[in-house]
Design an enzyme around this catalytic site. Structure first.
Site, PDB file in Angstrom:
ATOM      1  N   ILE A  13       0.837  -1.210   0.000  1.00 54.23           N
ATOM      2  CA  ILE A  13       0.000   0.000   0.000  1.00 54.23           C
ATOM      3  C   ILE A  13       0.872   1.260   0.000  1.00 54.23           C
ATOM      4  O   ILE A  13       0.646   2.182  -0.790  1.00 54.23           O
ATOM      5  CB  ILE A  13      -0.983  -0.005   1.193  1.00 54.23           C
ATOM      6  CG1 ILE A  13      -1.910  -1.227   1.096  1.00 54.23           C
ATOM      7  CG2 ILE A  13      -1.803   1.297   1.220  1.00 54.23           C
ATOM      8  CD1 ILE A  13      -2.897  -1.386   2.250  1.00 54.23           C
ATOM      9  N   ASP A  32      11.225   2.615   5.724  1.00 51.34           N
ATOM     10  CA  ASP A  32      10.840   1.207   5.825  1.00 51.34           C
ATOM     11  C   ASP A  32      11.997   0.455   6.469  1.00 51.34           C
ATOM     12  O   ASP A  32      13.155   0.830   6.270  1.00 51.34           O
ATOM     13  CB  ASP A  32      10.541   0.604   4.433  1.00 51.34           C
ATOM     14  CG  ASP A  32       9.552  -0.538   4.530  1.00 51.34           C
ATOM     15  OD1 ASP A  32       9.886  -1.557   5.158  1.00 51.34           O
ATOM     16  OD2 ASP A  32       8.435  -0.414   3.999  1.00 51.34           O
ATOM     17  N   GLY A  37       7.944  -5.076   4.230  1.00 51.39           N
ATOM     18  CA  GLY A  37       8.043  -4.413   2.921  1.00 51.39           C
ATOM     19  C   GLY A  37       9.141  -5.039   2.070  1.00 51.39           C
ATOM     20  O   GLY A  37       9.937  -5.837   2.570  1.00 51.39           O
ATOM     21  N   ASP A  55      13.402   2.115  11.243  1.00 49.64           N
ATOM     22  CA  ASP A  55      12.322   1.413  11.941  1.00 49.64           C
ATOM     23  C   ASP A  55      11.453   2.466  12.627  1.00 49.64           C
ATOM     24  O   ASP A  55      11.986   3.393  13.249  1.00 49.64           O
ATOM     25  CB  ASP A  55      12.979   0.487  12.982  1.00 49.64           C
ATOM     26  CG  ASP A  55      12.008  -0.517  13.562  1.00 49.64           C
ATOM     27  OD1 ASP A  55      10.830  -0.159  13.775  1.00 49.64           O
ATOM     28  OD2 ASP A  55      12.438  -1.654  13.813  1.00 49.64           O
ATOM     29  N   TYR A 143      -3.895  -8.342  16.544  1.00 50.59           N
ATOM     30  CA  TYR A 143      -3.722  -7.371  15.445  1.00 50.59           C
ATOM     31  C   TYR A 143      -4.869  -6.360  15.440  1.00 50.59           C
ATOM     32  O   TYR A 143      -4.654  -5.141  15.344  1.00 50.59           O
ATOM     33  CB  TYR A 143      -3.669  -8.126  14.112  1.00 50.59           C
ATOM     34  CG  TYR A 143      -3.820  -7.253  12.882  1.00 50.59           C
ATOM     35  CD1 TYR A 143      -2.770  -6.462  12.433  1.00 50.59           C
ATOM     36  CD2 TYR A 143      -5.026  -7.229  12.165  1.00 50.59           C
ATOM     37  CE1 TYR A 143      -2.911  -5.661  11.306  1.00 50.59           C
ATOM     38  CE2 TYR A 143      -5.172  -6.434  11.043  1.00 50.59           C
ATOM     39  CZ  TYR A 143      -4.118  -5.650  10.612  1.00 50.59           C
ATOM     40  OH  TYR A 143      -4.268  -4.853   9.506  1.00 50.59           O
ATOM     41  N   LYS A 147      -4.605  -2.328  16.021  1.00 50.64           N
ATOM     42  CA  LYS A 147      -5.033  -1.358  15.005  1.00 50.64           C
ATOM     43  C   LYS A 147      -6.085  -0.408  15.587  1.00 50.64           C
ATOM     44  O   LYS A 147      -6.086   0.787  15.286  1.00 50.64           O
ATOM     45  CB  LYS A 147      -5.585  -2.100  13.782  1.00 50.64           C
ATOM     46  CG  LYS A 147      -4.494  -2.646  12.885  1.00 50.64           C
ATOM     47  CD  LYS A 147      -3.995  -1.543  11.976  1.00 50.64           C
ATOM     48  CE  LYS A 147      -2.650  -1.778  11.390  1.00 50.64           C
ATOM     49  NZ  LYS A 147      -2.187  -0.689  10.521  1.00 50.64           N
ATOM     50  N   ASN A 172      -9.807  -5.225   3.607  1.00 56.86           N
ATOM     51  CA  ASN A 172      -9.129  -6.205   2.745  1.00 56.86           C
ATOM     52  C   ASN A 172      -8.685  -5.632   1.399  1.00 56.86           C
ATOM     53  O   ASN A 172      -9.229  -5.966   0.351  1.00 56.86           O
ATOM     54  CB  ASN A 172     -10.017  -7.435   2.540  1.00 56.86           C
ATOM     55  CG  ASN A 172     -10.139  -8.220   3.831  1.00 56.86           C
ATOM     56  OD1 ASN A 172     -10.839  -7.805   4.755  1.00 56.86           O
ATOM     57  ND2 ASN A 172      -9.446  -9.326   3.937  1.00 56.86           N
ATOM     58  N   VAL A 187      -5.207 -13.264   1.368  1.00 58.75           N
ATOM     59  CA  VAL A 187      -5.726 -14.457   0.699  1.00 58.75           C
ATOM     60  C   VAL A 187      -5.711 -14.337  -0.836  1.00 58.75           C
ATOM     61  O   VAL A 187      -5.404 -15.313  -1.531  1.00 58.75           O
ATOM     62  CB  VAL A 187      -7.147 -14.783   1.224  1.00 58.75           C
ATOM     63  CG1 VAL A 187      -8.163 -13.718   0.823  1.00 58.75           C
ATOM     64  CG2 VAL A 187      -7.599 -16.147   0.748  1.00 58.75           C
ATOM     65  N   ARG A 211     -15.788 -11.214   2.419  1.00 59.72           N
ATOM     66  CA  ARG A 211     -15.008 -10.006   2.627  1.00 59.72           C
ATOM     67  C   ARG A 211     -15.432  -8.936   1.624  1.00 59.72           C
ATOM     68  O   ARG A 211     -15.844  -9.248   0.502  1.00 59.72           O
ATOM     69  CB  ARG A 211     -13.508 -10.287   2.418  1.00 59.72           C
ATOM     70  CG  ARG A 211     -12.884 -11.239   3.446  1.00 59.72           C
ATOM     71  CD  ARG A 211     -12.794 -10.610   4.816  1.00 59.72           C
ATOM     72  NE  ARG A 211     -12.121 -11.450   5.795  1.00 59.72           N
ATOM     73  CZ  ARG A 211     -12.738 -12.324   6.596  1.00 59.72           C
ATOM     74  NH1 ARG A 211     -14.049 -12.494   6.509  1.00 59.72           N
ATOM     75  NH2 ARG A 211     -12.045 -13.006   7.484  1.00 59.72           N
TER      76      ARG A 211
HETATM   77  C1  UD2 Z   1      -7.717  -8.564   8.059  1.00 58.30           C
HETATM   78  C2  UD2 Z   1      -8.628  -7.331   7.874  1.00 58.30           C
HETATM   79  C3  UD2 Z   1      -8.080  -6.490   6.701  1.00 58.30           C
HETATM   80  C4  UD2 Z   1      -6.614  -6.138   6.905  1.00 58.30           C
HETATM   81  C5  UD2 Z   1      -5.854  -7.460   7.058  1.00 58.30           C
HETATM   82  C6  UD2 Z   1      -4.346  -7.282   7.259  1.00 58.30           C
HETATM   83  C7  UD2 Z   1     -10.854  -8.242   8.444  1.00 58.30           C
HETATM   84  C8  UD2 Z   1     -12.212  -8.527   7.950  1.00 58.30           C
HETATM   85  N1  UD2 Z   1      -9.992  -7.757   7.526  1.00 58.30           N
HETATM   86  O1  UD2 Z   1      -7.843  -9.341   6.897  1.00 58.30           O
HETATM   87  O2  UD2 Z   1      -8.851  -5.310   6.558  1.00 58.30           O
HETATM   88  O3  UD2 Z   1      -6.442  -5.324   8.032  1.00 58.30           O
HETATM   89  O4  UD2 Z   1      -6.363  -8.183   8.194  1.00 58.30           O
HETATM   90  O5  UD2 Z   1      -3.741  -8.526   7.258  1.00 58.30           O
HETATM   91  O6  UD2 Z   1     -10.527  -8.417   9.615  1.00 58.30           O
HETATM   92  N2  UD2 Z   1      -7.681 -17.535   4.008  1.00 58.30           N
HETATM   93  C9  UD2 Z   1      -7.795 -18.760   3.353  1.00 58.30           C
HETATM   94  N3  UD2 Z   1      -6.688 -19.276   2.748  1.00 58.30           N
HETATM   95  C10 UD2 Z   1      -5.480 -18.643   2.760  1.00 58.30           C
HETATM   96  C11 UD2 Z   1      -5.364 -17.390   3.425  1.00 58.30           C
HETATM   97  C12 UD2 Z   1      -6.494 -16.878   4.043  1.00 58.30           C
HETATM   98  O7  UD2 Z   1      -8.868 -19.367   3.321  1.00 58.30           O
HETATM   99  O8  UD2 Z   1      -4.507 -19.182   2.191  1.00 58.30           O
HETATM  100  C13 UD2 Z   1      -8.896 -16.969   4.615  1.00 58.30           C
HETATM  101  C14 UD2 Z   1      -8.713 -16.478   6.037  1.00 58.30           C
HETATM  102  O9  UD2 Z   1      -8.896 -17.516   6.970  1.00 58.30           O
HETATM  103  C15 UD2 Z   1      -9.815 -15.408   6.104  1.00 58.30           C
HETATM  104  C16 UD2 Z   1      -9.881 -14.846   4.686  1.00 58.30           C
HETATM  105  O10 UD2 Z   1      -9.232 -15.816   3.857  1.00 58.30           O
HETATM  106  O11 UD2 Z   1     -11.059 -15.999   6.428  1.00 58.30           O
HETATM  107  C17 UD2 Z   1      -9.150 -13.525   4.532  1.00 58.30           C
HETATM  108  O12 UD2 Z   1      -7.871 -13.654   5.128  1.00 58.30           O
HETATM  109  P1  UD2 Z   1      -6.726 -12.544   4.940  1.00 58.30           P
HETATM  110  O13 UD2 Z   1      -5.554 -12.975   5.747  1.00 58.30           O
HETATM  111  O14 UD2 Z   1      -6.516 -12.256   3.511  1.00 58.30           O
HETATM  112  O15 UD2 Z   1      -7.386 -11.229   5.521  1.00 58.30           O
HETATM  113  P2  UD2 Z   1      -8.222 -10.894   6.868  1.00 58.30           P
HETATM  114  O16 UD2 Z   1      -9.662 -11.001   6.549  1.00 58.30           O
HETATM  115  O17 UD2 Z   1      -7.663 -11.588   8.048  1.00 58.30           O
END
Ligand code: UD2
Length: 313
Positions: A13, A32, A37, A55, A143, A147, A172, A187, A211
């Site tokens: 980002i 950074d 990063g 840092d 986390y 935040k 996301n 993901v 999401r």
């Molecule tokens: C959270 C925040 C997002 C951002 C991010 C930073 C929410 C809703 N969103 O994202 O805004 O701050 O954290 O990291 O809290 N998953 C799979 N397979 C994979 C990887 C992930 O199924 O290989 C699933 C995971 O369990 C989750 C979804 O995909 O249900 C999204 O996971 P993510 O890590 O991409 O993001 P998320 O939602 O934790």
């Protein structure tokens, strides 16, 4: 012309904001420590920016970085729910202590405004959808707690010191340059790169979690708008940055099968600890106060992202 400091400029980002500012003829400084990063994210712009390897936990370095700066985009973080579950202390340091350092340095340097990368995870698993900013936060993972704490610090620095701050609760964010290589990666970056390689993606849980996936250009635009919006509409406040539409992982995977040509089935594994089930934003507050409107919808963003990873491979 203004001078912008981006913390976490080597991130997906931060480096996207930097490119956008350079296109607008602005001056960019970035820090950074490359903990998450990547140098390659800024390799093509590094000779046009004032880059400092530092840092955010180093207050002296932050004071130096903020010197003469008009606006700060605070993107540096350890951005992962599962990583924070594994290492809550590391998450706390980078995502809270680091933020307070940046705020102290920005306050001392009399920066005009700090725009912060907050997270939709603050809402937690409350059943109400869509999520709007007046709802009581209910963070689950370390986390999400960190935040949210940093959002409160943003507001506190406006109230106590008059430093203008704006927190953007990202939903996301995805797009080109998102790191796919760590077990903690987002993901979509993981799914796209494994499917392009013909490898089976893994869904944690039943895939019905949803999401409000938001393409990077929308987030970048929101950041620039957050600097321009009138103080009385934004200072000390929090805004959802999203598209206002949600898709399940199963639906997303189906779209990706068409875009990547991967014809296999996903593997289903155990649900992730700290995960939330559904996420969808009400973006009306950002529309009203910032003039924010998502310009790239999900399918188009996905198409561009797959195209970018395909070019890289
Ligand atoms: C959270 C925040 C997002 C951002 C991010 C930073 C929410 C809703 N969103 O994202 O805004 O701050 O954290 O990291 O809290 N998953 C799979 N397979 C994979 C990887 C992930 O199924 O290989 C699933 C995971 O369990 C989750 C979804 O995909 O249900 C999204 O996971 P993510 O890590 O991409 O993001 P998320 O939602 O934790």
């Amino acid at each position: 012309m203004s001078l912008y400091l981006i913390t976490g400029i080597g991130g997906f980002i931060g480096s996207s904001i930097a490119r956008s500012l350079l296109e607008r003829g602005q001056q960019v400084r970035g820090v950074d420590n490359f903990s998450t990063g990547k140098r390659e994210n800024i390799s093509e712009i590094v000779d046009r920016i004032d880059f400092r390897e530092a840092d955010i936990l180093n207050l002296d370095a932050m004071h130096q970085a903020c010197n003469g700066v008009d606006f700060v985009f605070h993107e540096a973080a350890i951005p992962s729910v599962p990583k924070s579950v594994k290492d809550p202390l590391g998450s706390n340091q980078a995502n809270i202590d680091g933020t307070v350092n940046v705020l102290v340095a920005a306050r001392d340097a009399k920066v005009k405004r700090v725009v912060y990368a907050a997270s939709s995870s603050a809402y937690g698993d409350t059943p109400t959808l869509p999520k709007h900013e007046e709802m009581k936060p209910d963070p689950i993972s370390p986390y999400a707690v960190a935040k949210l704490a940093s959002e409160h610090y943003m507001t506190s620095f406006y109230r106590c010191y008059g430093l203008e701050t704006v927190s953007l609760r990202y939903f996301n964010i995805f797009g080109p340059r998102q790191d796919p290589s760590s077990p903690y990666s987002g993901v979509l970056a993981k799914f796209i790169t494994s499917m392009l390689r013909g490898e089976q993606p893994t869904i944690f849980g039943d895939g019905e979690q949803s999401r409000d996936f938001t393409y990077i250009d929308n987030a970048v635009a929101a950041n620039l708008l957050a600097c321009e919006a009138p103080k009385d509409q934004v200072a000390g406040q929090v805004f959802n940055i999203a598209t206002g539409r949600r898709l399940s992982l199963n639906e997303t995977l189906q779209l990706l099968r068409e875009l990547t040509g991967y014809s296999g089935q996903p593997k289903y594994g155990a649900e992730r600890k700290g995960d939330i089930k559904h996420s969808l934003a009400d973006i009306s507050r950002a529309e009203a106060a910032l003039g924010y409107k998502p310009s790239v919808h999900f399918e188009e963003g996905l198409r561009r992202t797959v195209g970018w990873y395909r070019e890289q491979s």
